[in-house]
Design a protein around this motif. Sequence first.
Motif, PDB file in Angstrom:
ATOM      1  N   GLU A  25       0.836  -1.208   0.000  1.00  0.00           N
ATOM      2  CA  GLU A  25       0.000   0.000   0.000  1.00  0.00           C
ATOM      3  C   GLU A  25       0.869   1.256   0.000  1.00  0.00           C
ATOM      4  O   GLU A  25       0.618   2.205  -0.755  1.00  0.00           O
ATOM      5  CB  GLU A  25      -0.924   0.000   1.220  1.00  0.00           C
ATOM      6  N   PHE A  26       1.883   1.239   0.841  1.00  0.00           N
ATOM      7  CA  PHE A  26       2.777   2.399   0.915  1.00  0.00           C
ATOM      8  C   PHE A  26       3.468   2.614  -0.431  1.00  0.00           C
ATOM      9  O   PHE A  26       3.532   3.738  -0.940  1.00  0.00           O
ATOM     10  CB  PHE A  26       3.826   2.205   2.014  1.00  0.00           C
ATOM     11  N   LEU A  27       3.980   1.534  -1.022  1.00  0.00           N
ATOM     12  CA  LEU A  27       4.726   1.663  -2.280  1.00  0.00           C
ATOM     13  C   LEU A  27       3.837   2.141  -3.418  1.00  0.00           C
ATOM     14  O   LEU A  27       4.294   2.903  -4.282  1.00  0.00           O
ATOM     15  CB  LEU A  27       5.387   0.325  -2.631  1.00  0.00           C
ATOM     16  N   ARG A  28       2.590   1.718  -3.430  1.00  0.00           N
ATOM     17  CA  ARG A  28       1.673   2.177  -4.484  1.00  0.00           C
ATOM     18  C   ARG A  28       1.508   3.692  -4.421  1.00  0.00           C
ATOM     19  O   ARG A  28       1.579   4.385  -5.443  1.00  0.00           O
ATOM     20  CB  ARG A  28       0.318   1.477  -4.314  1.00  0.00           C
ATOM     21  N   ASN A  29       1.318   4.228  -3.225  1.00  0.00           N
ATOM     22  CA  ASN A  29       1.183   5.672  -3.062  1.00  0.00           C
ATOM     23  C   ASN A  29       2.505   6.386  -3.312  1.00  0.00           C
ATOM     24  O   ASN A  29       2.536   7.470  -3.907  1.00  0.00           O
ATOM     25  CB  ASN A  29       0.681   5.986  -1.651  1.00  0.00           C
ATOM     26  N   TYR A  30       3.585   5.776  -2.871  1.00  0.00           N
ATOM     27  CA  TYR A  30       4.927   6.338  -3.061  1.00  0.00           C
ATOM     28  C   TYR A  30       5.238   6.513  -4.551  1.00  0.00           C
ATOM     29  O   TYR A  30       5.656   7.594  -4.997  1.00  0.00           O
ATOM     30  CB  TYR A  30       5.946   5.406  -2.407  1.00  0.00           C
ATOM     31  N   PHE A  31       5.015   5.472  -5.324  1.00  0.00           N
ATOM     32  CA  PHE A  31       5.350   5.540  -6.748  1.00  0.00           C
ATOM     33  C   PHE A  31       4.391   6.425  -7.530  1.00  0.00           C
ATOM     34  O   PHE A  31       4.760   6.987  -8.561  1.00  0.00           O
ATOM     35  CB  PHE A  31       5.430   4.139  -7.351  1.00  0.00           C
ATOM     36  N   SER A  32       3.187   6.571  -7.048  1.00  0.00           N
ATOM     37  CA  SER A  32       2.253   7.507  -7.669  1.00  0.00           C
ATOM     38  C   SER A  32       2.786   8.932  -7.563  1.00  0.00           C
ATOM     39  O   SER A  32       2.806   9.689  -8.542  1.00  0.00           O
ATOM     40  CB  SER A  32       0.886   7.393  -6.998  1.00  0.00           C
ATOM     41  N   LEU A  33       3.255   9.301  -6.372  1.00  0.00           N
ATOM     42  CA  LEU A  33       3.829  10.638  -6.159  1.00  0.00           C
ATOM     43  C   LEU A  33       5.145  10.813  -6.898  1.00  0.00           C
ATOM     44  O   LEU A  33       5.394  11.842  -7.535  1.00  0.00           O
ATOM     45  CB  LEU A  33       4.054  10.877  -4.661  1.00  0.00           C
ATOM     46  N   LEU A  34       5.999   9.797  -6.817  1.00  0.00           N
ATOM     47  CA  LEU A  34       7.326   9.902  -7.425  1.00  0.00           C
ATOM     48  C   LEU A  34       7.242  10.013  -8.941  1.00  0.00           C
ATOM     49  O   LEU A  34       7.989  10.795  -9.548  1.00  0.00           O
ATOM     50  CB  LEU A  34       8.180   8.691  -7.033  1.00  0.00           C
ATOM     51  N   SER A  35       6.342   9.270  -9.561  1.00  0.00           N
ATOM     52  CA  SER A  35       6.231   9.319 -11.022  1.00  0.00           C
ATOM     53  C   SER A  35       5.817  10.712 -11.500  1.00  0.00           C
ATOM     54  O   SER A  35       6.297  11.199 -12.531  1.00  0.00           O
ATOM     55  CB  SER A  35       5.246   8.255 -11.525  1.00  0.00           C
ATOM     56  N   LYS A  36       4.950  11.369 -10.734  1.00  0.00           N
ATOM     57  CA  LYS A  36       4.560  12.743 -11.087  1.00  0.00           C
ATOM     58  C   LYS A  36       5.754  13.683 -10.959  1.00  0.00           C
ATOM     59  O   LYS A  36       5.958  14.575 -11.796  1.00  0.00           O
ATOM     60  CB  LYS A  36       3.420  13.212 -10.179  1.00  0.00           C
ATOM     61  N   LYS A  37       6.544  13.475  -9.908  1.00  0.00           N
ATOM     62  CA  LYS A  37       7.722  14.313  -9.685  1.00  0.00           C
ATOM     63  C   LYS A  37       8.726  14.157 -10.821  1.00  0.00           C
ATOM     64  O   LYS A  37       9.365  15.123 -11.249  1.00  0.00           O
ATOM     65  CB  LYS A  37       8.388  13.932  -8.353  1.00  0.00           C
ATOM     66  N   TRP A  84      20.225  11.859 -10.273  1.00  0.00           N
ATOM     67  CA  TRP A  84      19.244  11.112  -9.498  1.00  0.00           C
ATOM     68  C   TRP A  84      19.263  11.493  -8.024  1.00  0.00           C
ATOM     69  O   TRP A  84      18.210  11.581  -7.381  1.00  0.00           O
ATOM     70  CB  TRP A  84      19.465   9.606  -9.672  1.00  0.00           C
ATOM     71  N   ILE A  85      20.435  11.731  -7.472  1.00  0.00           N
ATOM     72  CA  ILE A  85      20.520  12.154  -6.064  1.00  0.00           C
ATOM     73  C   ILE A  85      19.754  13.456  -5.866  1.00  0.00           C
ATOM     74  O   ILE A  85      18.964  13.601  -4.926  1.00  0.00           O
ATOM     75  CB  ILE A  85      21.991  12.301  -5.622  1.00  0.00           C
ATOM     76  N   ASP A  86      19.961  14.411  -6.781  1.00  0.00           N
ATOM     77  CA  ASP A  86      19.256  15.692  -6.686  1.00  0.00           C
ATOM     78  C   ASP A  86      17.745  15.503  -6.788  1.00  0.00           C
ATOM     79  O   ASP A  86      16.976  16.107  -6.031  1.00  0.00           O
ATOM     80  CB  ASP A  86      19.722  16.648  -7.798  1.00  0.00           C
ATOM     81  N   LYS A  87      17.314  14.659  -7.736  1.00  0.00           N
ATOM     82  CA  LYS A  87      15.882  14.419  -7.946  1.00  0.00           C
ATOM     83  C   LYS A  87      15.226  13.800  -6.701  1.00  0.00           C
ATOM     84  O   LYS A  87      14.164  14.227  -6.250  1.00  0.00           O
ATOM     85  CB  LYS A  87      15.669  13.504  -9.152  1.00  0.00           C
ATOM     86  N   PHE A  88      15.885  12.781  -6.156  1.00  0.00           N
ATOM     87  CA  PHE A  88      15.308  12.090  -5.006  1.00  0.00           C
ATOM     88  C   PHE A  88      15.320  12.968  -3.760  1.00  0.00           C
ATOM     89  O   PHE A  88      14.340  12.987  -3.002  1.00  0.00           O
ATOM     90  CB  PHE A  88      16.039  10.770  -4.749  1.00  0.00           C
ATOM     91  N   LEU A  89      16.390  13.693  -3.522  1.00  0.00           N
ATOM     92  CA  LEU A  89      16.435  14.545  -2.337  1.00  0.00           C
ATOM     93  C   LEU A  89      15.392  15.653  -2.412  1.00  0.00           C
ATOM     94  O   LEU A  89      14.771  16.012  -1.407  1.00  0.00           O
ATOM     95  CB  LEU A  89      17.845  15.132  -2.153  1.00  0.00           C
ATOM     96  N   GLU A  90      15.178  16.184  -3.612  1.00  0.00           N
ATOM     97  CA  GLU A  90      14.126  17.196  -3.795  1.00  0.00           C
ATOM     98  C   GLU A  90      12.753  16.587  -3.492  1.00  0.00           C
ATOM     99  O   GLU A  90      11.919  17.197  -2.813  1.00  0.00           O
ATOM    100  CB  GLU A  90      14.164  17.725  -5.233  1.00  0.00           C
ATOM    101  N   PHE A  91      12.540  15.370  -3.963  1.00  0.00           N
ATOM    102  CA  PHE A  91      11.276  14.673  -3.707  1.00  0.00           C
ATOM    103  C   PHE A  91      11.075  14.430  -2.217  1.00  0.00           C
ATOM    104  O   PHE A  91       9.988  14.670  -1.671  1.00  0.00           O
ATOM    105  CB  PHE A  91      11.271  13.346  -4.475  1.00  0.00           C
ATOM    106  N   TYR A  92      12.119  13.963  -1.527  1.00  0.00           N
ATOM    107  CA  TYR A  92      11.990  13.663  -0.102  1.00  0.00           C
ATOM    108  C   TYR A  92      11.810  14.920   0.736  1.00  0.00           C
ATOM    109  O   TYR A  92      11.242  14.867   1.828  1.00  0.00           O
ATOM    110  CB  TYR A  92      13.198  12.861   0.380  1.00  0.00           C
ATOM    111  N   ASN A  93      12.275  16.041   0.234  1.00  0.00           N
ATOM    112  CA  ASN A  93      12.117  17.309   0.949  1.00  0.00           C
ATOM    113  C   ASN A  93      10.746  17.938   0.746  1.00  0.00           C
ATOM    114  O   ASN A  93      10.378  18.859   1.473  1.00  0.00           O
ATOM    115  CB  ASN A  93      13.204  18.300   0.519  1.00  0.00           C
ATOM    116  N   THR A  94       9.996  17.462  -0.254  1.00  0.00           N
ATOM    117  CA  THR A  94       8.723  18.120  -0.596  1.00  0.00           C
ATOM    118  C   THR A  94       7.563  17.124  -0.647  1.00  0.00           C
ATOM    119  O   THR A  94       6.918  16.858   0.362  1.00  0.00           O
ATOM    120  CB  THR A  94       8.858  18.856  -1.951  1.00  0.00           C
TER     121      THR A  94
END
Length: 212
Positions: A25-37, A84-94
């Motif tokens: 459940e967590f991963l489904r929501n996680y990847f939904s947000l990440l794909s938009k980012k 990728w580091i920049d992309k992921f850190l931006e995602f985790y910060n927002t």
Amino acid sequence: MQFSHEINYIFLDYDGTIIENAEEEFLRNYFSLLSKKLDSTFDETLRLVMSSVQDAVANQDRMNLFEKFGEAISARSGKSKEYWIDKFLEFYNTDFDQLRQITQPNKEFVNVVNKTNKSLIFASNPLFPRIATYKRIQFAGLNPEMFYYVAHMENSTYAKPNPLFFKEIIEKLKLHPAECVMIGDSDFDKACEKVGIKFIHISEEEKWREIF
């Protein structure tokens, strides 16, 4: 429940243990947000990230999982590790903060954890970097500072169900397996028994209440 030593260190899983949500459940929501980012489709994002995670976990080099993942996703995507580091850190910060809304803490368990004087070790599978791991702990109503040790991508070489994940922690902290117990919900967590750490399933409430 009898132990040969007093239990001083309690290893805790997250998905299905500290929180009631299943990992899927967590991963489904996680990847939904990440794909938009990432401006990518859900399936493309899921495939790229999960295959890169699998590459990192299978890599037995002594690098930490964050470095292994960075190399893997760079190789698979043709984009630099720095990108990728920049992309992921931006995602985790927002955007990542939105996942707090779907997090369902196991309230009774969290209440017991919050009151204990035992040393706690956060032993969820270390497939998130430190920033995301600390936020996930907070989503559940806990404070990262209350943990004696928090496993995350930057300080872990291995992942569950590899027993070396547990071995690395007890060697790093100079713990005796007999004074430790792992509370979790899956065979991944039960791999701790291969290094001498007793396992308690989260459904065995009487046993974990006694430990606390």
